[in-house]
Design an enzyme around this catalytic site. Structure first.
Site, mmCIF file in Angstrom:
data_model
loop_
_atom_site.group_PDB
_atom_site.id
_atom_site.type_symbol
_atom_site.label_atom_id
_atom_site.label_comp_id
_atom_site.label_asym_id
_atom_site.label_seq_id
_atom_site.Cartn_x
_atom_site.Cartn_y
_atom_site.Cartn_z
ATOM 1 N N SER A 143 0.853 -1.194 0.000
ATOM 2 C CA SER A 143 0.000 0.000 0.000
ATOM 3 C C SER A 143 0.888 1.244 0.000
ATOM 4 O O SER A 143 2.043 1.190 0.454
ATOM 5 C CB SER A 143 -0.855 0.013 1.275
ATOM 6 O OG SER A 143 -1.442 1.294 1.471
ATOM 7 N N TYR A 157 -1.189 -0.655 10.240
ATOM 8 C CA TYR A 157 -1.377 -0.920 8.799
ATOM 9 C C TYR A 157 -0.122 -0.521 8.021
ATOM 10 O O TYR A 157 0.354 -1.267 7.155
ATOM 11 C CB TYR A 157 -2.612 -0.152 8.320
ATOM 12 C CG TYR A 157 -3.028 -0.447 6.894
ATOM 13 C CD1 TYR A 157 -3.682 -1.639 6.562
ATOM 14 C CD2 TYR A 157 -2.788 0.476 5.875
ATOM 15 C CE1 TYR A 157 -4.074 -1.891 5.252
ATOM 16 C CE2 TYR A 157 -3.181 0.227 4.574
ATOM 17 C CZ TYR A 157 -3.828 -0.961 4.263
ATOM 18 O OH TYR A 157 -4.222 -1.208 2.965
#
Ligand SMILES: NC(=O)c1ccc[n+]([C@@H]2O[C@H](COP(=O)([O-])OP(=O)(O)OC[C@H]3O[C@@H](n4cnc5c(N)ncnc54)[C@H](O)[C@@H]3O)[C@@H](O)[C@H]2O)c1
Length: 246
Positions: A143, A157
């Site tokens: 990501s 995350y």
């Protein structure tokens, strides 16, 4: 060179979102597809039905990639039903959006376990048979949060997605000699259920292309890595973010 006839692909977390878009696109290019998600749901069944409606081959296998025993069963069942798995797309992911002071230990563990340990759990089982067969493709979903740090404070995350990049590079070194390539895709903001309305709105001003990506725009990069078009590409991270990180 985009033809995947004779190849089988497992895409984790492919009942919906980017995983589903990748499953449909790889199937359109001839691959047999193992659709995986946590549970059997109408969404998972629909992904399989859409592939079959196009004349493709697909099976659904429920498994939790964060759980080592479940990932082992996924591998056994996948090899049993499809014979071989040539392409592994580690797409399953969760985000529990929060800032550091409010992230519980449980949320830290869950986010790391699905997004990072899940990649280890599947690679550990699916990569050795690829090495034996002398051809394989591993595509890991990282990501933009793993590249530059999340704009929204979710350190769990960001850590997991940065970890996926380190894992990708190390595994690429290990299994390159046996013809297995390992690459990561780092999407920016993509219109799926993982994305909150608030984060989507807050991100727009930082995207030179001026819009959110569709899942299909990530799937096309996954297809590139899955195919012979990327035969000399390994250990890389491809940023697919409309220019918001460069
Ligand atoms: N949408 C975005 O903006 C964005 C941006 C960057 C990276 N990503 C990454 O792309 C990947 C796909 O996300 P998405 O946007 O399609 O989200 P999504 O929530 O629509 O899809 C994720 C899928 O993974 C499944 N899943 C969750 N935990 C699982 C587990 N333990 N085992 C098996 N399946 C599991 C979910 O049930 C779901 O079907 C994720 O790794 C995500 O982190 C998404």
């Amino acid at each position: 060179m985009l033809d995947l006839t004779g190849r089988n692909a497992l895409i984790t977390g492919s009942a919906r979102g980017i995983g589903r878009a990748a499953a449909l696109l790889l199937a359109q290019h001839g691959a047999g597809i193992i659709v995986n998600d946590l549970k059997e749901t109408p969404e998972g069944a629909q992904t399989v039905a859409q592939i079959e409606a196009m004349g493709g081959r697909a099976v659904f296998i429920a498994a939790d990639v964060a759980d080592s025993a479940s990932a082992a069963r996924l591998c056994e069942e996948a090899l049993d039903r499809m014979g071989h798995v040539d392409i592994l797309v580690n797409n399953a992911g969760i985000a529990r959006q929060n800032t550091m002071a409010n992230i519980s230990e449980e949320d830290w563990d869950a986010v790391i376990d699905v997004n990072l340990k899940g990649v280890f759990n599947t690679c550990k089982r699916f990569v050795p048979p690829m090495q034996e067969r002398g051809w394989g493709r591993v595509i890991n979903l990282s990501s933009i949060a793993g590249r530059r740090g999340s704009m929204f404070g979710d350190v769990h995350y960001s850590s997991a997605k940065a970890g996926v990049i380190g894992f990708t590079k190390c595994l690429a070194k290990i299994c390159g000699p046996q013809g297995v390539t390992v690459n990561a895709v780092a999407p920016g903001i993509v219109k799926t259920q993982i994305l909150s309305e608030e984060h989507e709105q807050a991100s727009q001003a930082f995207i030179p292309l001026g819009r959110t990506a569709s899942p299909e725009e990530i799937a096309s990069v996954i297809l590139f890595f899955a195919s012979d078009m990327s035969s000399y590409v390994t250990g890389t991270v491809l940023d697919v973010n409309g220019g918001s990180y460069m």
